[in-house]
Design a protein around this motif. Sequence first.
Motif, PDB file in Angstrom:
ATOM      1  N   GLU A  49       0.769  -1.249  -0.010  1.00 19.25           N
ATOM      2  CA  GLU A  49      -0.087  -0.043  -0.247  1.00 19.25           C
ATOM      3  C   GLU A  49       0.925   1.286  -0.044  1.00 19.25           C
ATOM      4  OE1 GLU A  49      -1.949   3.564   1.467  1.00 19.25           O
ATOM      5  OE2 GLU A  49      -0.540   2.306   2.696  1.00 19.25           O
ATOM      6  N   ARG A  50       1.831   1.212   0.740  1.00 18.70           N
ATOM      7  CA  ARG A  50       2.867   2.532   0.892  1.00 18.70           C
ATOM      8  C   ARG A  50       3.564   2.770  -0.455  1.00 18.70           C
ATOM      9  NH1 ARG A  50       7.405   2.908   5.570  1.00 18.70           N
ATOM     10  NH2 ARG A  50       8.272   1.244   3.950  1.00 18.70           N
ATOM     11  N   MET A  51       3.937   1.669  -1.165  1.00 21.88           N
ATOM     12  CA  MET A  51       4.673   1.614  -2.480  1.00 21.88           C
ATOM     13  C   MET A  51       3.895   2.228  -3.330  1.00 21.88           C
ATOM     14  SD  MET A  51       7.481  -1.317  -2.638  1.00 21.88           S
ATOM     15  CE  MET A  51       6.518  -2.590  -1.798  1.00 21.88           C
ATOM     16  N   GLN A  52       2.598   1.514  -3.685  1.00 24.52           N
ATOM     17  CA  GLN A  52       1.528   1.923  -4.481  1.00 24.52           C
ATOM     18  C   GLN A  52       1.096   3.351  -4.156  1.00 24.52           C
ATOM     19  OE1 GLN A  52      -1.570  -0.612  -3.746  1.00 24.52           O
ATOM     20  NE2 GLN A  52      -0.542  -2.628  -4.155  1.00 24.52           N
ATOM     21  N   ARG A  53       1.198   3.774  -3.301  1.00 24.15           N
ATOM     22  CA  ARG A  53       0.938   5.454  -2.876  1.00 24.15           C
ATOM     23  C   ARG A  53       1.947   6.340  -3.198  1.00 24.15           C
ATOM     24  NH1 ARG A  53       0.116   8.622   1.955  1.00 24.15           N
ATOM     25  NH2 ARG A  53       0.812   6.712   3.408  1.00 24.15           N
ATOM     26  N   ALA A  54       2.998   5.853  -2.948  1.00 29.37           N
ATOM     27  CA  ALA A  54       4.312   6.497  -3.448  1.00 29.37           C
ATOM     28  C   ALA A  54       4.434   6.606  -5.031  1.00 29.37           C
ATOM     29  CB  ALA A  54       5.382   5.904  -2.659  1.00 29.37           C
ATOM     30  N   LEU A  55       4.295   5.769  -5.530  1.00 33.54           N
ATOM     31  CA  LEU A  55       4.478   5.650  -7.136  1.00 33.54           C
ATOM     32  C   LEU A  55       3.227   6.356  -7.566  1.00 33.54           C
ATOM     33  CD1 LEU A  55       5.276   1.742  -7.757  1.00 33.54           C
ATOM     34  CD2 LEU A  55       6.621   3.558  -8.043  1.00 33.54           C
ATOM     35  N   ILE A  57       1.895   8.906  -6.506  1.00 32.21           N
ATOM     36  CA  ILE A  57       2.546  10.462  -6.510  1.00 32.21           C
ATOM     37  C   ILE A  57       3.570  10.665  -7.192  1.00 32.21           C
ATOM     38  CG2 ILE A  57       3.624  12.198  -4.611  1.00 32.21           C
ATOM     39  CD1 ILE A  57       2.032  10.890  -2.604  1.00 32.21           C
ATOM     40  N   LEU A  58       4.447   9.838  -7.441  1.00 36.58           N
ATOM     41  CA  LEU A  58       5.513  10.051  -8.398  1.00 36.58           C
ATOM     42  C   LEU A  58       5.146  10.018  -9.878  1.00 36.58           C
ATOM     43  CD1 LEU A  58       8.341   7.819  -6.499  1.00 36.58           C
ATOM     44  CD2 LEU A  58       8.212  10.440  -6.638  1.00 36.58           C
ATOM     45  N   GLN A  59       4.067   9.569 -10.095  1.00 39.83           N
ATOM     46  CA  GLN A  59       3.461   9.339 -11.490  1.00 39.83           C
ATOM     47  C   GLN A  59       4.007   8.142 -12.178  1.00 39.83           C
ATOM     48  OE1 GLN A  59       2.074  13.029 -13.418  1.00 39.83           O
ATOM     49  NE2 GLN A  59       2.534  14.238 -11.439  1.00 39.83           N
ATOM     50  N   ILE A  60       4.317   7.248 -11.523  1.00 34.85           N
ATOM     51  CA  ILE A  60       4.903   6.121 -12.006  1.00 34.85           C
ATOM     52  C   ILE A  60       4.014   5.143 -11.864  1.00 34.85           C
ATOM     53  CG2 ILE A  60       6.834   4.258 -11.820  1.00 34.85           C
ATOM     54  CD1 ILE A  60       8.762   6.586 -10.551  1.00 34.85           C
ATOM     55  N   GLN A  61       3.718   4.186 -13.136  1.00 36.31           N
ATOM     56  CA  GLN A  61       2.872   3.181 -13.174  1.00 36.31           C
ATOM     57  C   GLN A  61       3.228   1.998 -12.057  1.00 36.31           C
ATOM     58  OE1 GLN A  61       2.450   1.621 -17.240  1.00 36.31           O
ATOM     59  NE2 GLN A  61       2.011   3.937 -18.039  1.00 36.31           N
ATOM     60  N   VAL A  62       2.166   1.422 -11.410  1.00 35.21           N
ATOM     61  CA  VAL A  62       2.664   0.648 -10.519  1.00 35.21           C
ATOM     62  C   VAL A  62       2.558  -0.869 -11.147  1.00 35.21           C
ATOM     63  CG1 VAL A  62       1.592  -0.600  -8.391  1.00 35.21           C
ATOM     64  CG2 VAL A  62       1.270   1.683  -8.716  1.00 35.21           C
ATOM     65  N   PRO A  63       3.689  -1.406 -11.133  1.00 35.87           N
ATOM     66  CA  PRO A  63       3.931  -2.696 -11.853  1.00 35.87           C
ATOM     67  C   PRO A  63       2.820  -3.904 -11.235  1.00 35.87           C
ATOM     68  CG  PRO A  63       6.042  -1.960 -10.990  1.00 35.87           C
ATOM     69  CD  PRO A  63       5.080  -1.188 -10.358  1.00 35.87           C
ATOM     70  N   THR A  64       2.329  -4.537 -11.955  1.00 37.44           N
ATOM     71  CA  THR A  64       1.367  -5.539 -11.645  1.00 37.44           C
ATOM     72  C   THR A  64       1.711  -6.497 -10.454  1.00 37.44           C
ATOM     73  OG1 THR A  64       0.844  -5.921 -14.142  1.00 37.44           O
ATOM     74  CG2 THR A  64      -0.026  -7.832 -12.515  1.00 37.44           C
ATOM     75  N   GLU A  65       3.019  -6.756 -10.225  1.00 38.75           N
ATOM     76  CA  GLU A  65       3.714  -7.463  -9.396  1.00 38.75           C
ATOM     77  C   GLU A  65       3.378  -6.851  -8.086  1.00 38.75           C
ATOM     78  OE1 GLU A  65       5.577  -8.805 -12.988  1.00 38.75           O
ATOM     79  OE2 GLU A  65       5.057  -7.012 -12.009  1.00 38.75           O
ATOM     80  N   LEU A  66       3.485  -5.468  -7.967  1.00 41.78           N
ATOM     81  CA  LEU A  66       3.061  -4.932  -6.674  1.00 41.78           C
ATOM     82  C   LEU A  66       1.810  -4.670  -6.301  1.00 41.78           C
ATOM     83  CD1 LEU A  66       6.020  -2.218  -6.779  1.00 41.78           C
ATOM     84  CD2 LEU A  66       6.012  -4.303  -5.567  1.00 41.78           C
ATOM     85  N   GLN A  67       0.779  -5.022  -7.076  1.00 42.98           N
ATOM     86  CA  GLN A  67      -0.482  -4.901  -6.887  1.00 42.98           C
ATOM     87  C   GLN A  67      -1.299  -5.940  -6.060  1.00 42.98           C
ATOM     88  OE1 GLN A  67      -2.607  -3.703 -10.594  1.00 42.98           O
ATOM     89  NE2 GLN A  67      -0.790  -2.906 -11.335  1.00 42.98           N
ATOM     90  N   ASN A  68      -0.586  -6.998  -5.881  1.00 45.80           N
ATOM     91  CA  ASN A  68      -1.358  -8.119  -5.225  1.00 45.80           C
ATOM     92  C   ASN A  68      -0.192  -9.044  -4.515  1.00 45.80           C
ATOM     93  OD1 ASN A  68      -2.747 -10.674  -4.797  1.00 45.80           O
ATOM     94  ND2 ASN A  68      -4.148 -10.187  -6.289  1.00 45.80           N
TER      95      ASN A  68
END
Length: 275
Positions: A49-55, A57-68
């Motif tokens: 959750e923290r990495m997703q929120r940070a990405l 904000i940075l306007q970097i697409q969240v990799p699929t592997e970090l979504q689940n």
Amino acid sequence: MYLLHNFQVVPEQNFTLSYTNRAFQYNDGLFDTIIISNGQIRFLPDHLERMQRALQILQIQVPTELQNTDVLLPLLQNLAEQNRLSHQTGRLKVHIWRSPGGLFTPDHHTAESLITLQPQATFNKNIPRADFATSVQNTYSPLSFFKGPFAVNYVLASLEKKHRQLDELILLNDQGAVSEALIANIFWVKDSILYTPALQSGCIAGIVRKNVLRLGATENLKIEEGLFTKTDVLSAETVFTSNVTGLRPIQFVGQKEFSIHHPILDQLNTLLFTD
């Protein structure tokens, strides 16, 4: 040693990084530290959750592997197996950065990644000596809740800690409020109330900090977040740090001695770190 580069296992000797890497060129990314023990990871959903929120904000697409977690956990377990650490405790370091291209204005929003794994170093359960930092200060911003954008601040603080021969350093913010410890959040207890700096102090939104605050609601712990002074810390009964390696009581802050035992600290250790 084996690494996960873009979520693919590669031998360390086969890994290369281009000079166009945007983490190197512009610090355009983040990192996170995760503890894996016997193939299991505490707090993995909170890390994601923290990495997703940070990405975001940075306007970097969240990799699929970090979504689940169901996708990421087997990859991390396989990395531990490849490094023969399946039955030990290891420290995963996750680096995510924007794909190369552009100068300050990027050409892309896709992500690249590197995950490394090292055996977790042993450390004392208690912190003998700490003091307040004098060489660096934290500053609150929309980026201060995650790891990466202000990493050099912690490098300089580490150098001060080494120079002063301390075991821990407590950082203040640019308004003089207590912010955090060097690589951990900070808590203290006074009159059965648990205190910790608010995120507005510029501290990292720590994973264990988040879980301690959750316990405030479920375990009837009295917890107060806010902007506190050095005097508030020095008037406490017990002071301790928190990160994913555990809760560590501080024995001395400057010349002030604190108890390294407290029922609230024992309760939190049991709830957070006992299987």
